[in-house]
Each structure stands twice: as C-alpha cells, then as structure tokens.
Design an enzyme around this catalytic site. Structure first.
Site, PDB file in Angstrom:
ATOM      1  N   GLU A 117      46.311  37.893  48.135  1.00 57.08           N
ATOM      2  CA  GLU A 117      46.089  38.004  46.692  1.00 57.08           C
ATOM      3  C   GLU A 117      45.093  39.118  46.407  1.00 57.08           C
ATOM      4  OE1 GLU A 117      47.037  33.979  44.679  1.00 57.08           O
ATOM      5  OE2 GLU A 117      44.985  33.892  45.383  1.00 57.08           O
ATOM      6  N   GLU A 153      38.365  33.084  44.034  1.00 60.54           N
ATOM      7  CA  GLU A 153      37.410  32.513  43.062  1.00 60.54           C
ATOM      8  C   GLU A 153      36.376  31.651  43.780  1.00 60.54           C
ATOM      9  OE1 GLU A 153      40.426  30.886  40.504  1.00 60.54           O
ATOM     10  OE2 GLU A 153      41.024  32.932  39.995  1.00 60.54           O
ATOM     11  N   GLY A 175      49.272  31.326  39.736  1.00 57.55           N
ATOM     12  CA  GLY A 175      48.283  30.687  38.868  1.00 57.55           C
ATOM     13  C   GLY A 175      48.851  30.478  37.479  1.00 57.55           C
ATOM     14  N   GLY A 176      48.506  31.380  36.549  1.00 63.24           N
ATOM     15  CA  GLY A 176      48.844  31.224  35.135  1.00 63.24           C
ATOM     16  C   GLY A 176      50.293  30.847  34.863  1.00 63.24           C
ATOM     17  N   HIS A 204      40.191  30.699  48.426  1.00 60.00           N
ATOM     18  CA  HIS A 204      40.637  31.457  47.252  1.00 60.00           C
ATOM     19  C   HIS A 204      39.525  32.415  46.805  1.00 60.00           C
ATOM     20  CE1 HIS A 204      41.888  32.400  43.179  1.00 60.00           C
ATOM     21  NE2 HIS A 204      43.110  32.100  43.573  1.00 60.00           N
ATOM     22  N   ASN A 243      48.999  27.104  41.900  1.00 60.65           N
ATOM     23  CA  ASN A 243      47.558  26.857  41.930  1.00 60.65           C
ATOM     24  C   ASN A 243      47.109  26.701  40.480  1.00 60.65           C
ATOM     25  OD1 ASN A 243      44.799  26.915  42.179  1.00 60.65           O
ATOM     26  ND2 ASN A 243      44.680  29.086  42.763  1.00 60.65           N
ATOM     27  N   TRP A 244      46.875  25.461  40.092  1.00 59.63           N
ATOM     28  CA  TRP A 244      46.564  25.209  38.685  1.00 59.63           C
ATOM     29  C   TRP A 244      45.107  25.509  38.330  1.00 59.63           C
ATOM     30  CZ3 TRP A 244      49.458  19.945  37.517  1.00 59.63           C
ATOM     31  CH2 TRP A 244      50.825  20.225  37.389  1.00 59.63           C
ATOM     32  N   LYS A 245      44.281  25.747  39.329  1.00 58.64           N
ATOM     33  CA  LYS A 245      42.856  26.026  39.066  1.00 58.64           C
ATOM     34  C   LYS A 245      42.283  24.904  38.193  1.00 58.64           C
ATOM     35  CE  LYS A 245      43.973  30.829  39.741  1.00 58.64           C
ATOM     36  NZ  LYS A 245      43.715  32.224  39.455  1.00 58.64           N
ATOM     37  N   SER A 305      49.296  37.528  39.306  1.00 52.39           N
ATOM     38  CA  SER A 305      50.152  37.801  38.155  1.00 52.39           C
ATOM     39  C   SER A 305      51.649  37.704  38.471  1.00 52.39           C
ATOM     40  CB  SER A 305      49.804  39.164  37.538  1.00 52.39           C
ATOM     41  OG  SER A 305      48.451  39.147  37.083  1.00 52.39           O
ATOM     42  N   GLY A 326      45.227  37.127  37.540  1.00 50.52           N
ATOM     43  CA  GLY A 326      44.963  36.805  36.138  1.00 50.52           C
ATOM     44  C   GLY A 326      44.801  38.028  35.253  1.00 50.52           C
TER      45      GLY A 326
END
Ligand code: PGA
Length: 248
Positions: A164, A97, A229-230, A95, A9-11, A208, A170
């Site tokens: 999640e 966010e 993600g990151g 998600h 998930n590159w956001k 994470s 993150g």
C-alpha cells in the site's frame, strides 16, 4: 495458481448495528463468487456480531490489529486468542496508519506476526512507501527494510503481503497498474531471494482501490488481490470489487 484475495479494511468505521446491515446486504451479492477469497475486517467491537452473521457464508473474518503479548496488564489491547475466540481467521498487521499514528516499528510488527502465526491466525502484512520516499527513489530500499524487519525469523506460511503506497491511501490517487505491478514484482523477487515458496504468497495492492480500477489492477500478473478501505464500506461497491477479481 494464486487464488485472488480481496479484503475490506473498515478502519474506524461502522457500529455493530451498521456491520450487521452491511453483512446482510453483502452476503447475497457475493454468494456465487467461489474463485476469490473475500474478507471483512471490522472494528474489534463488531467482530462477534460479524462472526455470527458470516457463519456458513463464503466471507472470511479478520481483525485490523492485534497485540504482541498473550495476556496480562496491557490496558486496551487485544490478544490473538481473543480474536480467534471471536471468530477471526485473519489479522491485518503493520498498516501504515498503525505505523504512523501508533508508532509501530518493524520490530513490533514482527513480534505481532510471530505471536499471531504461533496461534494459527493468518496475517496480512502491510508495507508501503511515502510520497517523499518514492520521489527520492527510495521505494525499493524502504520496502526491503520493511520486509526484512517485519518477517525476521518467519517463514511465509500463512502470510499475505499488502503493498500500500502511503500516497495512494484515501487520497484518490492510485498507483498506475504498471507501477503497482512493478513494485509487486520487486516484492516477490525479494521474497524469493530470502524465503521459500515466494511464488505461493499472495500480494495485494491497496490505496484508493474502487470498482472502476479493480479490473485493470487485477489484469496485472503480480497483483493477486486488494486491501480496500473507503470503497469497501458500501456493500455493492465492495461486491463489485470482489467480482472484479473473479475469473483471474
Ligand atoms: P483506501 O484505504 O482504499 O481508502 O485508500 C486502503 C487501506 O488503507 O487499506
């Protein structure tokens, strides 16, 4: 047997050009991994570039969001048909966010999943509790509420669940392998009580995830993959994570 499923998930990261650079480096790194489903979810504007580059590779393409109407006067929104035309097979819905910054409720999430599924998109449904909810022992209530609201009147066909915990996204804090497995087991038990074929649903862990912790997580029986993600933003890092699920 559930095939492991690793999704990036590159956001709101990477231009089309950067997407292209990533994919050109990434594909050779994962070419030989055939026992893991691997997916990338770039931003909307990079989907067509990504689709062209991923064609005839073993990497799937997904979007990070979708709207719950087919077409019309919804400025700034994107429909399931548009995602399919751009080459997506999957879409991430709900998600944390989106829930937090864009006020998505379980009802909206449910409408999105219904329309996406009716068009044939596979869905990664995200659920998870906040730190405050975990500390006040409300994790299972929160997850049950999200599952029953988001999946109302839906079967489990074409659905992956991404668990999640919000406090792990993150932040560098991962749930321990056992904590994650316990929660996944709860989710599967809930699904089994309320829907058919719960044993076939893949449940990803997210929050994470990185090359250093993927093997421990994947060694847990109820963890079928990850939503990353990151650590998915660098080709070698995400390739290591995908490889960490191989052989499960
Ligand atoms: P993270 O994000 O891996 O950067 O914690 C995961 C996610 O939000 O999907």
């Amino acid at each position: 047997m559930r095939k492991p499923f690793m999704a990036a998930n590159w956001k709101m990261n990477k231009t089309s050009r950067e997407t292209e650079e990533f994919i050109n480096t990434f594909i050779p790194l994962v070419r030989d991994i055939s026992d893991v489903d691997i997916l990338i979810a770039p931003t909307f504007i990079s989907l067509e570039t990504a689709s062209r580059l991923l064609k005839s590779s073993n990497v799937l393409l997904g979007a990070q969001n979708v709207y719950h109407e087919e077409s019309g006067a919804y400025t700034g929104e994107i429909s399931p048909d548009m995602l399919i035309a751009a080459g997506c097979s999957h879409v991430i819905i709900g998600h944390s966010e989106r829930r937090e910054y864009f006020s998505e409720t379980d009802e909206v999430v449910n409408r999105k999943i219904k329309l996406a599924r009716s068009k044939g998109l596979e869905v990664i449904l995200c659920i998870g509790e906040s730190l405050e909810e975990r500390e006040s022992n409300r994790t299972f209530d929160v997850l049950s509420g999200q599952l029953s609201g988001s999946l109302a009147d839906l079967s489990l066909d074409g659905i992956t669940i991404a668990y999640e915990p919000i406090w792990a996204i993150g932040t560098g804090k991962t749930a321990t392998d056992e904590q994650a497995n316990e929660t996944h087991a709860f989710i599967r038990e809930w699904l089994g009580k309320h829907r058919e074929n719960a044993d076939r649903v893949r449940i990803q862990y997210g929050g994470s995830v990185k090359p250093e912790n993927i093997e421990g997580l994947m060694s847990q029986p109820e963890i079928d993959g990850a939503l990353v993600g990151g650590a998915s933003l660098k080709p070698d890092s995400f390739a290591k994570i995908a490889a960490g699920a191989s052989g499960k």
